[in-house]
Design a protein around this motif. Structure first.
Motif, short mmCIF file in Angstrom:
data_model
loop_
_atom_site.label_atom_id
_atom_site.label_comp_id
_atom_site.label_asym_id
_atom_site.label_seq_id
_atom_site.Cartn_x
_atom_site.Cartn_y
_atom_site.Cartn_z
N MET A 159 0.83 -1.21 0.00
CA MET A 159 0.00 0.00 0.00
C MET A 159 0.86 1.26 0.00
O MET A 159 0.54 2.24 -0.68
CB MET A 159 -0.95 -0.01 1.20
CG MET A 159 -2.04 -1.09 1.13
SD MET A 159 -3.28 -0.97 2.45
CE MET A 159 -2.29 -1.32 3.92
N ARG A 160 1.96 1.23 0.75
CA ARG A 160 2.85 2.40 0.78
C ARG A 160 3.55 2.62 -0.56
O ARG A 160 3.77 3.75 -0.98
CB ARG A 160 3.89 2.23 1.89
CG ARG A 160 3.33 2.48 3.29
CD ARG A 160 4.37 2.21 4.35
NE ARG A 160 3.92 2.63 5.67
CZ ARG A 160 4.49 2.26 6.81
NH1 ARG A 160 5.57 1.45 6.78
NH2 ARG A 160 4.03 2.69 7.97
N PRO A 163 0.42 3.93 -3.63
CA PRO A 163 -0.75 4.66 -3.12
C PRO A 163 -1.75 5.01 -4.21
O PRO A 163 -2.96 5.02 -3.95
CB PRO A 163 -0.13 5.91 -2.49
CG PRO A 163 1.20 6.06 -3.15
CD PRO A 163 1.68 4.67 -3.42
N ASP A 164 -1.28 5.30 -5.41
CA ASP A 164 -2.21 5.66 -6.49
C ASP A 164 -3.09 4.47 -6.89
O ASP A 164 -4.24 4.65 -7.28
CB ASP A 164 -1.44 6.15 -7.72
CG ASP A 164 -0.73 7.47 -7.46
OD1 ASP A 164 -1.14 8.17 -6.49
OD2 ASP A 164 0.21 7.80 -8.19
N ALA A 167 -5.65 3.93 -3.58
CA ALA A 167 -6.46 5.03 -3.06
C ALA A 167 -7.93 4.86 -3.45
O ALA A 167 -8.27 4.72 -4.63
CB ALA A 167 -5.94 6.37 -3.57
N LEU A 205 -5.52 6.09 2.67
CA LEU A 205 -5.91 5.76 1.29
C LEU A 205 -7.43 5.78 1.10
O LEU A 205 -7.94 5.23 0.13
CB LEU A 205 -5.36 4.37 0.94
CG LEU A 205 -3.83 4.27 0.91
CD1 LEU A 205 -3.38 2.82 0.80
CD2 LEU A 205 -3.25 5.09 -0.24
N SER A 206 -8.14 6.43 2.01
CA SER A 206 -9.61 6.61 1.91
C SER A 206 -10.33 5.28 1.67
O SER A 206 -10.98 5.08 0.64
CB SER A 206 -9.94 7.58 0.78
OG SER A 206 -9.31 8.83 0.98
#
Length: 342
Positions: A159-160, A163-164, A167, A205-206
């Motif tokens: 995830m890090r 991120p794109d 998200a 990341l919403s």
């Protein structure tokens, strides 16, 4: 006059039942009814129907009234409304433990209950009848060239690093709305501090928050999500039969195993029928049907021994820690700070 009182009784029972939100309500009628068994459950009717029909084949005089609600509504129906069901079935082990610990479950001993392992029952009042891994679901197509994570540390790095990609496309339970979701999150926190680091990364990341596994899997299949964290493996396994792009991941650092549990409430009108259906669920015949017809897995110590990463959530007083109102409020505040960023 007898017809009048029967009709009045059914009407009053309906008023009691309607005091909480009902998701499904179905009668399995017997042609020559000698009694009626009322079950309150958090498990979908379609999943339980084969078990009910098999039970009725052995008990042809019993009609079964099967009512489905969510785990928190089930808890309040028994704890606060004294709803007079003969059996209560839920995936929220902690809430079930709370009800039993508060004296709202009748004791039951039988040859069937005696065969359960010690970790699958509590005080002869609360009984596990399935074991289900709590897993991660993902879409291989949506993940693309990114590797499938094998541990929570892998997931954090993934995830890090991307991120794109992630998200707005991660799903997980909202523990404030879902009893099962709260159980999974609080048990995650007991297992490892990694849960909080992972939650913080997800929070940035919403993520989309859900009240059920089914809703998460719907959005995952529709392409709205890349992955869903902490879903019931039994529900996902059923989807994978017709969803070749789906992937079930049992994380190797640990995978929690849920016990779906049942008990006979003290308010039961026919505790004999509740006990009889409970015995059927944990009998050899019932456990075989659970394996073959429901998508769930039977209570099986050997299967757990073959998977050292599998960690059953034990039916013990430790479940009561996070049910305490102050501890629960503190946990949800900490979770909201990590995931909702407030």
């Amino acid at each position: 006059m007898r017809v009048f009182f029967i009709a009045l009784g059914l009407m009053l029972w309906g008023l009691v039942a309607s005091a909480f939100e009902i998701e499904e309500d179905r009668w399995f009628r017997s042609a020559a009814e000698t009694g009626a068994l009322h079950i309150l459950s958090s498990t979908d009717t379609a999943v339980f129907a084969p078990l009910i029909e098999a039970y009725q084949a052995r008990n042809p005089g019993v009609s079964v009234h099967y009512v489905v609600t969510n785990t928190q509504a089930l808890f309040h129906a028994i704890a606060d409304e004294q709803a007079d069901f003969d059996l209560a079935i839920s995936s929220a082990m902690d809430l079930q433990m709370k009800l039993a610990n508060d004296g709202l479950a009748l004791s039951h001993q039988s040859p069937a209950t005696a065969r359960l392992p010690a970790w699958a029952h509590w005080r002869d009042q609360l009984f596990g009848f399935t074991q289900e891994p709590v897993v991660m679901a993902l879409s291989r197509r949506a993940l693309g060239a990114a590797p499938i994570p094998e541990t929570r540390q892998d997931l954090i790095r993934l995830m890090r690093d991307h991120p794109d990609l992630f998200a707005g496309r991660i799903g997980t339970y909202d523990p404030a709305r879902s009893g099962a979701g709260y159980l999974f999150a609080s048990q995650d926190a007991r297992q490892s501090d990694t849960f909080w680091r992972m939650s913080e990364v997800m929070g940035g990341l919403s993520p989309h928050l859900y009240a059920s596994t089914g809703a998460m899997l719907d959005d995952l299949q529709a392409g709205k999500l890349i992955l869903a964290y902490n879903v019931l493996g039994s529900y996902l396994a059923d989807r994978l039969k017709t969803w070749p792009d789906g992937e079930m991941v049992e994380l190797r650092d640990y995978t929690q195993v849920l016990l779906r549990t049942a008990f006979v409430p003290v308010t039961a009108q026919r505790p004999d029928l509740g006990r009889g259906f409970l015995d059927f669920l944990i009998s050899h015949a019932g456990q075989t049907l659970i394996d073959e017809r429901t998508g769930f897995s039977r209570i099986d110590e050997a299967a757990l021994a073959e998977g050292p990463h599998l960690r059953p959530i034990r039916l013990d007083p430790g479940l009561l820690i996070y049910v305490d109102p102050l501890i629960k409020a503190g946990f949800l505040d900490e979770w909201a700070a990590a995931v909702l960023r407030r």
